[in-house]
Design an enzyme around this catalytic site. Structure first.
Site, mmCIF file in Angstrom:
data_model
loop_
_atom_site.group_PDB
_atom_site.id
_atom_site.type_symbol
_atom_site.label_atom_id
_atom_site.label_comp_id
_atom_site.label_asym_id
_atom_site.label_seq_id
_atom_site.Cartn_x
_atom_site.Cartn_y
_atom_site.Cartn_z
ATOM 1 N N TRP A 36 -9.494 -15.674 8.099
ATOM 2 C CA TRP A 36 -8.400 -14.588 7.281
ATOM 3 C C TRP A 36 -8.949 -13.245 7.589
ATOM 4 O O TRP A 36 -10.787 -12.845 7.954
ATOM 5 C CB TRP A 36 -8.163 -14.263 6.393
ATOM 6 C CG TRP A 36 -7.191 -13.172 5.099
ATOM 7 C CD1 TRP A 36 -5.780 -13.623 5.037
ATOM 8 C CD2 TRP A 36 -7.383 -11.855 5.305
ATOM 9 N NE1 TRP A 36 -5.308 -12.349 4.577
ATOM 10 C CE2 TRP A 36 -6.194 -11.728 4.968
ATOM 11 C CE3 TRP A 36 -8.774 -10.993 5.333
ATOM 12 C CZ2 TRP A 36 -5.483 -10.258 4.594
ATOM 13 C CZ3 TRP A 36 -8.033 -9.493 5.252
ATOM 14 C CH2 TRP A 36 -6.896 -9.474 4.936
ATOM 15 N N ASP A 39 -5.636 -6.375 9.063
ATOM 16 C CA ASP A 39 -4.127 -5.939 10.332
ATOM 17 C C ASP A 39 -4.916 -5.233 11.720
ATOM 18 O O ASP A 39 -6.287 -4.724 11.556
ATOM 19 C CB ASP A 39 -3.378 -4.190 10.173
ATOM 20 C CG ASP A 39 -2.941 -4.351 9.092
ATOM 21 O OD1 ASP A 39 -2.599 -5.401 8.715
ATOM 22 O OD2 ASP A 39 -2.501 -3.518 7.839
ATOM 23 N N THR A 85 -7.736 -0.777 7.143
ATOM 24 C CA THR A 85 -7.806 -0.749 8.806
ATOM 25 C C THR A 85 -7.956 0.576 8.890
ATOM 26 O O THR A 85 -7.562 2.299 8.236
ATOM 27 C CB THR A 85 -6.396 -0.522 8.258
ATOM 28 O OG1 THR A 85 -5.290 -2.195 8.346
ATOM 29 C CG2 THR A 85 -5.812 -0.840 9.766
ATOM 30 N N ARG A 148 -3.785 5.354 2.889
ATOM 31 C CA ARG A 148 -4.469 4.461 3.364
ATOM 32 C C ARG A 148 -4.605 4.284 4.891
ATOM 33 O O ARG A 148 -3.512 5.548 5.274
ATOM 34 C CB ARG A 148 -4.216 2.626 3.203
ATOM 35 C CG ARG A 148 -3.220 2.827 2.942
ATOM 36 C CD ARG A 148 -3.157 1.309 3.074
ATOM 37 N NE ARG A 148 -1.730 0.900 1.942
ATOM 38 C CZ ARG A 148 -0.626 0.704 0.728
ATOM 39 N NH1 ARG A 148 -2.127 1.908 -0.343
ATOM 40 N NH2 ARG A 148 0.671 0.485 0.293
ATOM 41 N N ASP A 149 -4.553 3.721 5.873
ATOM 42 C CA ASP A 149 -4.217 2.898 7.952
ATOM 43 C C ASP A 149 -4.475 4.367 7.701
ATOM 44 O O ASP A 149 -3.319 4.568 9.102
ATOM 45 C CB ASP A 149 -3.104 2.937 7.194
ATOM 46 C CG ASP A 149 -2.568 1.439 6.549
ATOM 47 O OD1 ASP A 149 -4.111 1.039 5.820
ATOM 48 O OD2 ASP A 149 -1.884 0.514 6.075
ATOM 49 N N GLU A 185 -8.830 19.010 7.422
ATOM 50 C CA GLU A 185 -8.095 19.838 6.707
ATOM 51 C C GLU A 185 -6.763 19.096 6.377
ATOM 52 O O GLU A 185 -6.581 18.267 7.703
ATOM 53 C CB GLU A 185 -8.548 20.840 7.440
ATOM 54 C CG GLU A 185 -9.762 22.099 7.732
ATOM 55 C CD GLU A 185 -9.184 22.783 8.025
ATOM 56 O OE1 GLU A 185 -8.170 23.015 8.820
ATOM 57 O OE2 GLU A 185 -10.115 23.777 8.616
#
Length: 247
Positions: A36, A39, A85, A148-149, A185
C-alpha cells in the site's frame, strides 16, 4: 499532484472516453510497488535522476522505468508518528544549514494518539535515498487534526520559501513563509506569463466538491477553481472555474 523542477506532474490512474470502473487505463508512467502507498509526492529531478516518494523512495532515469529504493525513506520518526503527503526541495543556498544542494523533505506528521496533523522536515545527505527526521519537529503546528499536504516552493525574488498547506475543515489553503525551512510565518501555486505583456502572475488552483451556488454553477460536482494574486493587496481573487470531467 507534486512538483518536478517547478512544474506540476500528475501520476496515477487515468480515464479514457467511455471508460467504466472495469476499464480503467493506468498511465504508462506509473509505479506499482507490491504494498500500500499513499499519495505520490516529493517528485524532483536531482543529480540527473528523477525521484519520487510515498514515503518510500523511488528513482527513474526517464520517468518511464522506476526502481523502488526503500519503503521507509524517512529515518528516525518518533514512535506513534506517521509521515503523510509532502514535498521535497533542493536547498541550493544552504538556508536550512544541512549543506548546499541538500534535499529537504517537508511533510505532514500524523500523531496516532491525538490524531493531530502538523508539518515537519527531514534532510538527506545521500542524494535523497533516505532522510533524517529533524529533532526540532514539528516546524509548523496549529493543533489541528485537519492540517496537511504541504507544497513548498522557492521565491527567489524575495529570498524565501513559501508553503501552501490545506486547512481541510475550514475549506481553506493557508500560506506560510520561511527563510530557513524551520521557522514559518503566517493547496498548488505557480507563476505564469500574462499573454500580450512582459508581466508574470502568481496563480493558485484549488479543487473542490463543495456547493458552488456563490458562483452560479451547478450545486454538485467536482470543480477546479483558479485564483490569481492581486499583488498590491497580497490577496488571491477567483478568476475562473472549470468543472472536472467525469467520463
Amino acid at each position: 499532484m507534486s512538483f518536478l523542477a517547478g512544474r506540476s506532474v500528475q501520476t496515477g490512474l487515468y480515464l479514457t472516453a467511455g471508460s467504466t470502473a472495469r476499464s480503467l487505463v493506468r498511465s504508462i508512467t506509473s509505479l506499482r510497488p507490491h504494498r500500500w502507498i499513499g499519495d505520490p509526492c516529493g517528485t524532483i529531478r536531482h543529480n540527473g535522476r528523477y525521484q519520487a516518494y510515498s514515503w518510500g523512495a523511488a528513482q527513474s532515469d526517464d520517468l518511464l522505468h522506476w526502481t523502488e529504493i526503500n519503503d521507509h525513506a524517512i529515518k528516525g520518526l518518533p514512535k506513534g508518528t506517521a509521515a503523510f503527503t509532502g514535498s521535497v526541495v533542493a536547498d541550493r543556498e544552504n538556508s536550512a544549514g544541512y549543506g548546499e544542494d541538500a534535499l529537504i523533505a517537508v511533510f505532514t506528521s500524523f500523531d496516532e494518539a491525538s490524531k493531530k496533523q502538523s508539518q515537519s522536515i527531514a534532510f538527506s545527505h545521500d542524494g535523497g535515498l533516505s532522510y533524517s527526521f529533524y529533532d526540532g519537529n514539528p516546524v509548523l503546528d496549529i493543533w489541528s487534526t485537519e492540517f496537511r499536504d504541504p507544497t513548498v516552493i522557492r521565491d527567489r525574488e524575495h529570498g524565501r520559501w513559501i508553503m501552501l498547506v490545506a486547512k481541510a475543515l475550514e475549506k481553506k489553503v493557508a500560506f506560510y513563509g520561511s527563510t530557513d525551512l524551520k521557522h514559518w510565518e503566517c493547496p498548488d501555486m505557480f507563476r505564469l506569463p500574462v499573454e500580450g505583456t512582459d508581466r508574470r502572475k502568481w496563480v493558485m488552483v484549488v479543487s473542490t466538491a463543495l456547493p458552488m451556488r456563490a458562483w452560479s454553477l451547478r450545486p454538485t460536482g467536482l470543480w477546479n477553481l483558479i485564483f490569481s494574486l492581486i499583488s498590491r493587496r497580497s490577496r488571491f481573487l477567483p478568476t475562473a472555474a472549470k468543472e472536472c470531467s467525469r467520463s
